[in-house]
Design an enzyme around this catalytic site. Structure first.
Site, PDB file in Angstrom:
ATOM      1  N   GLY A  37      -3.709  -3.092   2.516  1.00  0.00           N
ATOM      2  CA  GLY A  37      -4.010  -2.521   3.833  1.00  0.00           C
ATOM      3  C   GLY A  37      -2.960  -1.518   4.285  1.00  0.00           C
ATOM      4  CD  GLN A  43      -5.926 -10.360  10.095  1.00  0.00           C
ATOM      5  OE1 GLN A  43      -6.639 -11.349   9.942  1.00  0.00           O
ATOM      6  NE2 GLN A  43      -4.701 -10.297   9.586  1.00  0.00           N
ATOM      7  CB  SER A  57      -5.713  -6.300   2.762  1.00  0.00           C
ATOM      8  OG  SER A  57      -4.746  -6.912   1.964  1.00  0.00           O
ATOM      9  CG  HIS A 111      -3.014 -10.343   0.903  1.00  0.00           C
ATOM     10  ND1 HIS A 111      -2.474 -11.127   1.888  1.00  0.00           N
ATOM     11  CD2 HIS A 111      -2.650  -9.075   1.195  1.00  0.00           C
ATOM     12  CE1 HIS A 111      -1.800 -10.355   2.740  1.00  0.00           C
ATOM     13  NE2 HIS A 111      -1.905  -9.103   2.344  1.00  0.00           N
ATOM     14  CB  THR A 116      -1.996   2.638 -14.233  1.00  0.00           C
ATOM     15  OG1 THR A 116      -1.504   3.775 -14.929  1.00  0.00           O
ATOM     16  CG2 THR A 116      -2.909   1.825 -15.133  1.00  0.00           C
ATOM     17  CB  CYS A 118       4.591  -7.875   8.322  1.00  0.00           C
ATOM     18  SG  CYS A 118       3.565  -7.451   9.715  1.00  0.00           S
TER      19      CYS A 118
HETATM   20  C1  LIG Z   1      -4.348  -5.814  10.700  1.00  0.00           C
HETATM   21  C2  LIG Z   1      -3.568  -5.665   9.440  1.00  0.00           C
HETATM   22  N1  LIG Z   1      -3.443  -4.445   8.901  1.00  0.00           N
HETATM   23  C3  LIG Z   1      -2.754  -4.257   7.763  1.00  0.00           C
HETATM   24  C4  LIG Z   1      -2.144  -5.290   7.110  1.00  0.00           C
HETATM   25  C5  LIG Z   1      -1.378  -5.022   5.847  1.00  0.00           C
HETATM   26  O1  LIG Z   1      -2.117  -5.372   4.720  1.00  0.00           O
HETATM   27  P1  LIG Z   1      -1.367  -5.554   3.309  1.00  0.00           P
HETATM   28  O2  LIG Z   1      -0.562  -6.780   3.416  1.00  0.00           O
HETATM   29  O3  LIG Z   1      -2.479  -5.654   2.326  1.00  0.00           O
HETATM   30  O4  LIG Z   1      -0.565  -4.321   3.103  1.00  0.00           O
HETATM   31  C6  LIG Z   1      -2.227  -6.579   7.647  1.00  0.00           C
HETATM   32  C7  LIG Z   1      -1.538  -7.711   6.999  1.00  0.00           C
HETATM   33  O5  LIG Z   1      -0.945  -8.536   7.620  1.00  0.00           O
HETATM   34  C8  LIG Z   1      -2.971  -6.771   8.833  1.00  0.00           C
HETATM   35  O6  LIG Z   1      -3.081  -7.968   9.391  1.00  0.00           O
END
Ligand SMILES: Cc1ncc(COP(=O)(O)O)c(C=O)c1O
Length: 405
Positions: A79, A193, A213, A215, A251, A338
């Protein structure tokens, strides 16, 4: 509908599905076979054909599940990369226009993920006029403010997240997209999300760009998607080869892409699974209200993701509560994963006009497709006991409930 199996954990009950989701058992069981396609997808020989076919299949399943065309999807590392790519690409293209001496305007909400906020902030010294649209106490976007900002000056891009990662509030993205288009701006939404929590149909939404994303959807980390509507120009953020039709050099992570493709086969289940999570979440909140005096919920009065609860528990420090619950085997969070470790209260909660104390007393609980009723009951029980204990410390009692002399 069958139960959804994720890899079991000996560590306890996982209730932090907005941070990441556990790996689906189906994906985990397919990984050894998928790893056999280890060739470089760009190689013309037979070793390259395997991963290429695997990626083609994943792209097809993802585009079908998300309501777009195969070639509108670009595989990225996640993401964050998808968000940054859109912002950079739109900015760079604007700079190449003959009116490049004017400042380039972009608008976002004030509660975006740091991958959007930082990408925009970094461009301000290079000529970006960045406007942030405020949100209400519930986390809802001020559409009047957005329209005024659009009317004030030509705007290159509006970026509004579909749903907030900390509170789960769903933003009025369709209205924001209509406004952006009315005023000639492109529209991007961080939909990280949304995946697995609300059904997504990109054709109906009408966005120009969207980020996802893997994960957050029971697949592997280090893999994401960037939807770029047909006709949009997208320059590669990473410089190098011509992978992804020149839109993302490097890649490809064929293994993670294939795993994402496996999960795409479950996108048609989202509505039903979301309802199951909503019932469980509503039960959890009812229990919390009954058992924890003074608890309130962020974003309660607005549309919210069905899996998420963001609670304010007065008289308790969120970080301390989290650590105590962790020791009891329950994984929750105070906000975005994060930004954990930061002593500052969550900027998102502050942007929603919470006081510092309220932001510091917040707890986020994120349910998932494999969360059970019993887990929620055990969690509320543990939460109640922990809150009672921590509040008693606040009132000068020791661990045995005796008042300090
Ligand atoms: C709303 C949102 N955007 C972006 C991201 C970032 O995604 P990624 O961890 O795949 O870089 C997150 C991850 O916590 C998210 O919650």
């Amino acid at each position: 509908m069958q139960d959804f199996a994720t890899l079991p954990s000996k560590k306890g009950v996982y209730l932090d599905h907005n941070a990441t989701t556990p790996l689906s058992v189906e994906v985990a069981e397919k990984v050894p076979e998928l790893m056999m396609a280890w060739g470089n997808p760009s190689s013309i020989h037979q070793f390259g054909r395997g991963p290429k076919a695997v990626m083609r299949e994943a792209r097809k399943k993802l585009s079908q599940g998300l309501g777009c065309r195969d070639l509108e999807l670009v595989f990225t590392s996640g993401g964050s990369e998808s968000n940054t790519s859109v912002i950079r690409s739109v900015f760079d293209q604007q700079q190449l226009k003959p009116v490049a001496d004017q400042r380039i305007r972009m608008i976002s909400s004030s509660v975006e993920h740091p991958a959007v906020q930082q990408a925009m902030a970094d461009l301000v010294p290079h000529g970006l006029d960045w406007v942030q649209v405020p949100v209400s106490r519930g986390g809802q976007l001020d559409l009047e403010f957005l329209e005024k900002a659009l009317a004030e000056a030509p705007t290159a891009l509006v970026s509004v997240m579909f749903a907030n990662n900390e509170t789960g509030s769903i933003l009025p993205v369709e209205a924001a997209c209509r406004l952006a288009h009315e005023y000639g701006a492109l529209f991007h939404s961080d939909m990280v999300q949304a995946l697995g929590k609300v059904p997504v149909n990109l054709a109906d939404l009408g966005f120009d760009f969207a980020s996802f994303s893997a994960h957050k959807f029971y697949a592997l980390k280090g893999c994401g998607l960037l939807f770029s509507r047909t006709g949009m120009q997208l320059d590669s953020l990473i410089k190098g080869g011509r992978q992804e039709r020149g839109r993302r050099a490097g890649t490809e992570n064929a293994l993670a892409i294939a795993a994402f493709g496996v999960m795409a086969g479950h996108l048609h289940e989202v509505s039903e699974r979301a309802e199951t999570m909503r019932t469980l979440r509503d039960f959890m909140e009812q229990q919390m209200v009954q058992r924890i005096p003074e608890i309130t919920f962020n974003g309660h009065e607005v549309e919210r993701l069905p899996n998420c609860t963001s609670a304010i528990i007065p008289g308790v420090d969120g970080e301390t509560l989290l650590m105590n619950l962790d020791m009891k085997g329950f994984a929750v969070s105070t906000g975005a994963a994060c930004s954990s470790g930061s002593p500052e209260p969550s900027p998102t909660l502050l942007a929603m006009s919470l006081s510092r104390e309220e932001a510091q007393s917040s707890l986020r609980v994120g349910l998932g497709w494999s969360t059970t009723h019993a887990q929620v009951e055990q969690f509320v029980e543990a939460l109640e006991k922990t809150v009672v204990r921590l509040r008693s410390f606040q009132h000068g009692e020791n661990a045995y409930g005796e008042k300090a002399k």
